[in-house]
Design a protein around this motif. Sequence first.
Motif, PDB file in Angstrom:
ATOM      1  N   LYS A  39       0.788  -1.308  -0.023  1.00 19.58           N
ATOM      2  CA  LYS A  39       0.165   0.036   0.017  1.00 19.58           C
ATOM      3  C   LYS A  39       0.712   1.234  -0.071  1.00 19.58           C
ATOM      4  O   LYS A  39       0.631   2.488  -0.535  1.00 19.58           O
ATOM      5  N   ASP A  92      -5.005   1.361  -5.636  1.00 16.61           N
ATOM      6  CA  ASP A  92      -6.058   1.638  -4.719  1.00 16.61           C
ATOM      7  C   ASP A  92      -5.586   1.116  -3.408  1.00 16.61           C
ATOM      8  O   ASP A  92      -5.078   0.027  -3.374  1.00 16.61           O
ATOM      9  N   VAL A  93      -5.744   2.053  -2.353  1.00 19.75           N
ATOM     10  CA  VAL A  93      -5.057   1.764  -0.963  1.00 19.75           C
ATOM     11  C   VAL A  93      -6.255   1.537  -0.129  1.00 19.75           C
ATOM     12  O   VAL A  93      -5.987   1.641   1.272  1.00 19.75           O
ATOM     13  N   SER A  94      -7.545   1.412  -0.407  1.00 20.18           N
ATOM     14  CA  SER A  94      -8.546   1.201   0.257  1.00 20.18           C
ATOM     15  C   SER A  94      -8.480   0.051   1.237  1.00 20.18           C
ATOM     16  O   SER A  94      -7.709  -0.851   0.775  1.00 20.18           O
ATOM     17  N   ALA A  95      -9.438  -0.065   2.109  1.00 26.68           N
ATOM     18  CA  ALA A  95      -9.213  -1.192   3.333  1.00 26.68           C
ATOM     19  C   ALA A  95     -10.171  -2.458   2.885  1.00 26.68           C
ATOM     20  O   ALA A  95     -10.027  -3.403   3.511  1.00 26.68           O
ATOM     21  N   LYS A  96     -11.313  -1.913   1.957  1.00 19.51           N
ATOM     22  CA  LYS A  96     -12.269  -2.943   1.731  1.00 19.51           C
ATOM     23  C   LYS A  96     -12.340  -3.235   0.304  1.00 19.51           C
ATOM     24  O   LYS A  96     -12.160  -2.224  -0.604  1.00 19.51           O
ATOM     25  N   ASN A  98     -10.448  -4.684  -2.018  1.00 21.18           N
ATOM     26  CA  ASN A  98      -9.547  -4.260  -2.810  1.00 21.18           C
ATOM     27  C   ASN A  98      -8.708  -4.924  -3.858  1.00 21.18           C
ATOM     28  O   ASN A  98      -7.967  -5.714  -3.472  1.00 21.18           O
ATOM     29  N   ASP A 100      -6.848  -4.605  -6.465  1.00 23.84           N
ATOM     30  CA  ASP A 100      -5.606  -4.239  -6.848  1.00 23.84           C
ATOM     31  C   ASP A 100      -4.806  -4.553  -5.810  1.00 23.84           C
ATOM     32  O   ASP A 100      -3.647  -5.486  -6.012  1.00 23.84           O
TER      33      ASP A 100
END
Length: 183
Positions: A39, A92-96, A98, A100
């Motif tokens: 990330k 994409d560094v989101s937590a849900k 994801n 990618d």
Amino acid sequence: MVFGRRAGISAAKYARDADYGRLGEDPEAETRELIAGLKNSSGKENAAAIRKELQETMMNNVGIFRNGPDMEKQVEILKELKARYQNVGVADVSAKFNGDLIDAVELGFLLDCAEAMTASAVNRTESRGAHEREDYTTRDDKNWLKHTMAYKDMNNDGNVLIGYKPVALKGYTRSFEPKARVY
């Protein structure tokens, strides 16, 4: 389906009967570090591009029909791909949900598996089952009636170590004894 069922039954039996080692103080730390590293990476390599190259080169060099020089070439290709993987970045560094990040994590494991498969294939100097070595065209039960076990040497730069496990022939009927395929 047959092998999946057998694997599931065997895994369940193992889980019931196994003695488990003690977990360290922070057993999930390595996984957190892996995810955080991906990330926070500013790398410009694309996981999908590396994965595509991995798929193509493995098919071309370590496929059903294989030979020593092509497999040795794949060993070098894998070193390059693993080096490139160190510079993979995720957009994409989101937590849900994801995808990618999941693709990037999976790619690292795919590279490890490809490295073990290639080292094992280079080592096995025979043709057996569905894998045909063009430079070793015959089956060799005298030297190769054994399972290849590949290990990552965590004390030596992650090199692949090769070991063996005997094939258990107990319980085979006469009609299922190992033999060369003939067409």
